[in-house]
Each structure stands twice: as C-alpha cells, then as structure tokens.
Design an enzyme around this catalytic site. Structure first.
Site, PDB file in Angstrom:
ATOM      1  N   LEU A 100     -43.237  83.058 -53.965  1.00 47.37           N
ATOM      2  CA  LEU A 100     -42.650  82.519 -55.182  1.00 47.37           C
ATOM      3  C   LEU A 100     -43.025  83.292 -56.439  1.00 47.37           C
ATOM      4  O   LEU A 100     -42.332  83.187 -57.434  1.00 47.37           O
ATOM      5  CB  LEU A 100     -43.064  81.055 -55.396  1.00 47.37           C
ATOM      6  CG  LEU A 100     -42.456  80.023 -54.466  1.00 47.37           C
ATOM      7  CD1 LEU A 100     -42.802  78.635 -54.939  1.00 47.37           C
ATOM      8  CD2 LEU A 100     -40.966  80.189 -54.377  1.00 47.37           C
ATOM      9  N   GLY A 101     -44.130  84.008 -56.449  1.00 43.25           N
ATOM     10  CA  GLY A 101     -44.458  84.751 -57.652  1.00 43.25           C
ATOM     11  C   GLY A 101     -45.841  85.343 -57.656  1.00 43.25           C
ATOM     12  O   GLY A 101     -46.637  85.102 -56.744  1.00 43.25           O
TER      13      GLY A 101
ATOM     14  N   HIS B 244     -47.865  77.518 -63.630  1.00 44.31           N
ATOM     15  CA  HIS B 244     -49.026  77.961 -62.863  1.00 44.31           C
ATOM     16  C   HIS B 244     -49.314  79.443 -63.107  1.00 44.31           C
ATOM     17  O   HIS B 244     -50.450  79.841 -63.370  1.00 44.31           O
ATOM     18  CB  HIS B 244     -48.742  77.698 -61.383  1.00 44.31           C
ATOM     19  CG  HIS B 244     -49.830  78.087 -60.435  1.00 44.31           C
ATOM     20  ND1 HIS B 244     -50.596  77.162 -59.772  1.00 44.31           N
ATOM     21  CD2 HIS B 244     -50.259  79.302 -60.003  1.00 44.31           C
ATOM     22  CE1 HIS B 244     -51.460  77.786 -58.982  1.00 44.31           C
ATOM     23  NE2 HIS B 244     -51.263  79.085 -59.107  1.00 44.31           N
ATOM     24  N   GLU B 245     -48.253  80.267 -63.026  1.00 43.21           N
ATOM     25  CA  GLU B 245     -48.426  81.719 -63.196  1.00 43.21           C
ATOM     26  C   GLU B 245     -48.922  82.073 -64.591  1.00 43.21           C
ATOM     27  O   GLU B 245     -49.790  82.926 -64.765  1.00 43.21           O
ATOM     28  CB  GLU B 245     -47.107  82.439 -62.916  1.00 43.21           C
ATOM     29  CG  GLU B 245     -46.492  82.187 -61.560  1.00 43.21           C
ATOM     30  CD  GLU B 245     -47.200  82.908 -60.441  1.00 43.21           C
ATOM     31  OE1 GLU B 245     -48.178  83.622 -60.717  1.00 43.21           O
ATOM     32  OE2 GLU B 245     -46.766  82.750 -59.287  1.00 43.21           O
TER      33      GLU B 245
ATOM     34  N   HIS C 132     -52.587  81.676 -64.936  1.00 40.47           N
ATOM     35  CA  HIS C 132     -53.357  82.848 -64.511  1.00 40.47           C
ATOM     36  C   HIS C 132     -53.312  83.948 -65.568  1.00 40.47           C
ATOM     37  O   HIS C 132     -54.301  84.654 -65.781  1.00 40.47           O
ATOM     38  CB  HIS C 132     -52.813  83.389 -63.194  1.00 40.47           C
ATOM     39  CG  HIS C 132     -53.190  82.576 -61.995  1.00 40.47           C
ATOM     40  ND1 HIS C 132     -54.487  82.442 -61.559  1.00 40.47           N
ATOM     41  CD2 HIS C 132     -52.431  81.850 -61.129  1.00 40.47           C
ATOM     42  CE1 HIS C 132     -54.518  81.676 -60.477  1.00 40.47           C
ATOM     43  NE2 HIS C 132     -53.277  81.296 -60.201  1.00 40.47           N
TER      44      HIS C 132
ATOM     45  N   ASP D 229     -63.792  76.845 -60.196  1.00 45.79           N
ATOM     46  CA  ASP D 229     -62.870  77.512 -61.118  1.00 45.79           C
ATOM     47  C   ASP D 229     -63.498  77.858 -62.462  1.00 45.79           C
ATOM     48  O   ASP D 229     -62.787  78.225 -63.395  1.00 45.79           O
ATOM     49  CB  ASP D 229     -61.627  76.649 -61.324  1.00 45.79           C
ATOM     50  CG  ASP D 229     -61.949  75.287 -61.929  1.00 45.79           C
ATOM     51  OD1 ASP D 229     -63.147  74.962 -62.056  1.00 45.79           O
ATOM     52  OD2 ASP D 229     -61.005  74.547 -62.262  1.00 45.79           O
TER      53      ASP D 229
ATOM     54  N   VAL E 141     -64.662  75.932 -64.670  1.00 44.12           N
ATOM     55  CA  VAL E 141     -64.292  74.940 -65.680  1.00 44.12           C
ATOM     56  C   VAL E 141     -65.046  73.655 -65.385  1.00 44.12           C
ATOM     57  O   VAL E 141     -65.025  73.163 -64.252  1.00 44.12           O
ATOM     58  CB  VAL E 141     -62.765  74.682 -65.675  1.00 44.12           C
ATOM     59  CG1 VAL E 141     -62.414  73.552 -66.646  1.00 44.12           C
ATOM     60  CG2 VAL E 141     -62.016  75.957 -66.058  1.00 44.12           C
TER      61      VAL E 141
ATOM     62  N   GLN F 227     -63.816  71.323 -55.506  1.00 44.30           N
ATOM     63  CA  GLN F 227     -62.766  71.149 -54.503  1.00 44.30           C
ATOM     64  C   GLN F 227     -62.950  72.198 -53.424  1.00 44.30           C
ATOM     65  O   GLN F 227     -63.184  73.371 -53.715  1.00 44.30           O
ATOM     66  CB  GLN F 227     -61.403  71.280 -55.182  1.00 44.30           C
ATOM     67  CG  GLN F 227     -60.214  70.963 -54.303  1.00 44.30           C
ATOM     68  CD  GLN F 227     -58.932  70.872 -55.126  1.00 44.30           C
ATOM     69  OE1 GLN F 227     -58.869  70.168 -56.135  1.00 44.30           O
ATOM     70  NE2 GLN F 227     -57.911  71.599 -54.696  1.00 44.30           N
ATOM     71  N   ALA F 228     -62.817  71.787 -52.177  1.00 44.69           N
ATOM     72  CA  ALA F 228     -63.087  72.699 -51.066  1.00 44.69           C
ATOM     73  C   ALA F 228     -61.976  73.706 -50.860  1.00 44.69           C
ATOM     74  O   ALA F 228     -62.234  74.874 -50.539  1.00 44.69           O
ATOM     75  CB  ALA F 228     -63.311  71.902 -49.775  1.00 44.69           C
TER      76      ALA F 228
END
Length: 526
Positions: free
Chosen positions: A180-181, A220-221, A224, A242, A244, A250-251
C-alpha cells in the site's frame, strides 16, 4: 509475515491489497536485524506532559502538498476529487476532528489533540507559476516495487520530486505484491523525500479497497515522514517500543478489526494496547488518533529537520486566477452529530479576480443520493460566504458528507470537500425517508442502480429527466420491496439529472450527477 527493509534515511511501509493473502497494514521497520534503533536522532525526547515546541512550531504549520500521479491504466489515474479527499482526511486526522475518533474509548479520548499541522495542495510550482498541486504522467511501468525509489525519478518512469524544503511530495501509483505504500524519515536524500501510496488506498472516494477506504494509509505514512515509529517499536516483543511515553507497550502489530480492550504480554491490564492509534496496522476505520506524545515527537522532527516548510510559499498562488470559486471548509456537521438529520453549513470563497454572480452546490452522503441547489449570490474577489444547505439525513454510525461546486473554473481541485462524522442517534427529525437510493453517485459508468424503497408491490414508471425537464429515458416495471433497477447512461452528456419513480398514487425522485470517466466502465447493480 512482514517484510522489513530499513535504512537510516528511509522507512518503507507496505499494505496488502490482495484478497488471497493475509492483509497487513505496514512493513516499515525502525530497527535493524539485531534490534538496534535506526531512526534519526531528534534533539528532545517526547513525553506525556505536553507538546515540546520551539518558537517556530507554536503556530499552525500549513504544508504545501504536490501529488504525483503515475498511471499505466485509466483506473490508476485517480481523480482530482480523490486527491482532495486525501487532503481532507489528513487535515481531519491531524486536527483530531475525524468522525471515527468518536469511537475512541472514553479513557483515551482526552488524548485526542490538535497537532496544529495542516495540509493543502500546492498553488505554485518551484518556477513560480500557478499549479493545482497535481502532476500526472502515463508511465510504461505497469507497477512499482515497494522498496524501489525509481518512482521518484522521471528518467526511470516516475516523476522527479519538487524541493522537499518547500513541499511534501506524494506519489500515487500501482505498487506490486499487495503493497500500500512507503515513506521516508526526515534527513534522507532530498530527491527521494516523501511518501508513496497505492492508488487503491489513497483518499476516501474513488476506486478503493474496502479495508483501506478512509484515507488512513496517507495519515500513517505522513506520521513516519514526521519521524513517528510503529506503536510496537518494530520488534515482536517488549524490548523496544515507539519512543513515546503515552502509548502503551505493545508486543506486535494489530491487524484487521480488534475489539477493545485487547491485551498482550506487554500490556495485560487496564485499557490494553492502543490498536486504534494511527501508527498500528488496524484497518482504516479502526485507526482513530495520535497521542500528545506522538505530536510532541512530530513537533521536534519539524523543528530539527523540516522547519523550512514554515517559509514555503508553495501554498500561495503566484498570480491570481480570473475565475476560481473554492469550498474552503465544511463547518457542519461536526465530528459527532447528535442526530442522523442535520443542516450542512459550508464556507465558500471567491479566490479569483472576477465577480461571481451564481453557482451550484451539489451535496450528499458518500455513495448515496445527491442534491443540488443554485445560489444567485454575488461574490466579489476574495469574499467568503457561509452557505446553509437544506436538511439532509445520514445513517446511524459512520458517515461521510461530500460537497462539490458544479461549475468548472480555472482551479477545479478546490471545488470538492468531504467531512467524516459519527451519528449516535437514529432520530431523523422530519427528514424525508423513502426516496430512491442510487449508486454509484456521482455516476461515471455506462449505467447506475436504483432501489425504489416502496414498501409494497407497485407498478412503476422509471424516468430520467434533465434540467430542462425533458425525459431522456423511461421504462415501466413492477416493483417489489427491495427490487433494484439498472438505468443506462448511453447518450447522456455530463450534468445533473433527476430519477423519477412514479406509481399511480405517488412519485419519488432523487438527483444524480453524471461525470463519465475515460474508461467507459460499467455500472449497474452488480
């Protein structure tokens, strides 16, 4: 199975569109094979106490966007409306005003924050002449690979980037292998800086994958592009996150359509993992917000790497156009609408140099019936007007309102806008129900579908009438509840038409906007 390809300068993201294989949100990795974080350094570490702002980033940052459309087939040549719908999505998502945010759990709703980052299609090109912010090229390349930057070079079948100190470059194309990108982190090669999106996951109107039709691939992109990392830190364990502070550990990535609360071995209590964050892999309608900590990280990336965008003149025209009427903003509905029935309010502006004396607004719910209304209203150069439209009904739950200016002018891109909202009350407050349902609408193919919504079996005359009141198509049929009728568009010219369904006792009607595409695609009731 995920693909991980990472350099210091670029984060590659992929999304699967194929039906026969598992669908994944993204493949960007910010760590190398031994788990060392490889993202670019930023001068401050985000935290949960508030935004980390330089004096430059205290004001709203408007980012000029250029969209480079690379198409091999007519279907891949996305429309101006589809492009503008992606810009609308970015502005709602980065302002925290999108309709899906209404479904964020109550304990996390206080985290929904305005990033003060906004986007608009570029108005001038680097050589200082006007543009609509879109380039188009028919390329001999049938599809591009997700880790191949050839799309960013004219010599290799793509399109050269505009200067990244003044523009966000977005390439839209057909990507291989269900991708998708992909996007670049700040600080890489200027010639390759920007994001790439598959045409089937770009915006929220047009030919889109059903799982990726809210424009969240772009959100989303761009995250980043502002140095955000995947929410689980790109390692399938709890050792790296992340960076933050206000996103739970989160696993691994969440896919498809998780239900709240969801727990894993990194966060096994409380509200669970934040699968509705834009930087996870959930399907579009489950991606709903950024946290203050993520916004702080974006602020810092802007301060350290992208502050030149504050000085860009790409968002303003070099020369004023003669005729240019623009939809500036949809004021109402707001993100959460109390009732299904509401009164749309739209701000329009005369951005041209000439007086505008009349215009039409066409509006309706996405893939639903449309309405048109004419305004004999003089707008001088630079003048704005708030337009209150007749009441309309959406549905209970998620909705998308579309509004467009019918007339063509010298900059048709700004003639279209969308607004997503969430209705929590089934009350229609007197809105007319039972009108024919028409899809797709606008109509682009050789036929369209009509559902009568009569509640009993009746003999109907089905007519298609133009704005002059002339019947251009008519047929008769017996209609049972739920029956569908295919109406041809052969020999129709571009414009607004009315579909009339008449029985012996009553008549119902709805309008369509016929905008034929170049491919001559079919329509009907398939």
């Amino acid at each position: 199975m995920f693909l991980y390809k990472t350099t210091l300068a670029a984060a590659l993201l992929f999304f699967s569109l194929t039906i026969t294989q598992a669908q994944h949100r993204c493949g960007t990795s910010s760590v190398d094979e031994i788990g060392v974080v490889k993202t670019l350094p930023i001068s401050k570490i985000p935290n949960t106490s508030g935004r980390i702002l330089s004096t430059a980033t205290a004001d709203t940052l408007w980012i000029p966007v250029v969209v480079h459309v690379l198409y091999n087939t007519a279907e891949e040549n996305v429309s101006d409306n589809q492009i503008q719908s992606q810009i609308d999505v970015l502005n709602e998502d980065y302002a925290g005003t999108n309709g899906t945010a209404a479904e964020v759990p109550e304990s996390w709703k206080p985290l929904i924050t305005d990033s003060k980052i906004r986007f608009r299609l570029a108005q001038r090109i680097p050589s200082n002449t006007n543009t609509n912010g879109i380039t188009r090229r028919q390329t001999p390349i049938t599809s591009f690979q997700y880790n191949d930057n050839s799309i960013k070079y004219t010599a290799s079948g793509g399109t050269d980037a505009w200067p990244n100190d003044s523009y966000l470059n977005i390439w839209v194309c057909n990507l291989q292998n269900g991708v998708l990108g992909f996007a670049s982190f700040p600080g890489g090669m200027a010639e390759e800086d920007g994001i790439v999106i598959h045409y089937n996951a770009f915006g929220r109107t047009g030919t889109l994958s059903k799982r990726y039709d809210f424009g969240r691939s772009g959100t989303h992109e761009v995250g980043h592009w502002f140095s955000l990392i995947h929410i689980w830190g790109d390692t399938p364990d709890c050792s790296i996150d992340d960076q933050v502070g206000d996103t739970p550990l989160q696993a691994d990535a969440n896919l498809c359509c998780p239900k709240y609360p969801k727990y894993d071995n990194c966060t096994s209590s409380g509200d669970g993992v934040m699968f509705m964050n834009y930087m996870d892999y959930s399907d579009d309608k489950f991606m709903q917000f950024f946290t203050p900590g993520q916004i702080a990280r974006m602020d810092t990336a802007i301060n350290d790497y992208r502050s030149s965008l504050f000085l860009s003149n790409g968002g303003s025209e070099a020369q004023q156009r003669s005729f240019d009427l623009s939809i500036e903003e949809i004021i109402n509905p707001v993100r959460e609408s109390a009732d299904r029935c509401f009164v749309p309010v739209v701000k329009v502006k005369n951005r041209g140099a000439s007086l505008i004396s009349s215009y039409h607004l066409v509006y309706g719910m996405y893939e639903g019936n449309i309405r048109t209304i004419e305004f004999n209203d003089s707008l001088s150069a630079g003048q704005e007007r708030l337009i209150t439209l007749p009441q309309i009904s959406g549905s209970n739950g998620q909705n998308i309102l579309e509004v467009r200016i019918y007339e063509s002018d010298s900059n048709t891109v700004n003639n279209y806008a969308t607004r997503s909202f969430f209705s929590k009350n089934d009350n229609t407050n007197g809105c007319a129900d039972g009108d024919p349902v028409i899809y797709p609408n606008p109509v682009t193919g050789t036929s369209f579908c009509v559902k009568s919504n009569f509640v009993k079996s009746v003999k109907l005359k089905i007519r298609l009438v133009n704005l002059l009141g002339q019947t251009v198509y008519e047929t008769e049929s017996t209609s049972n509840p739920g029956d569908l009728f295919s109406v041809p568009t052969i020999n129709l010219t571009r414009g607004i038409y009315f579909v009339q369904l008449a029985s012996e006792d009553e008549s119902r009607s709805a309008s369509i906007l016929f905008m034929p595409d170049e491919s001559g695609s079919a329509g009907g009731c398939e």
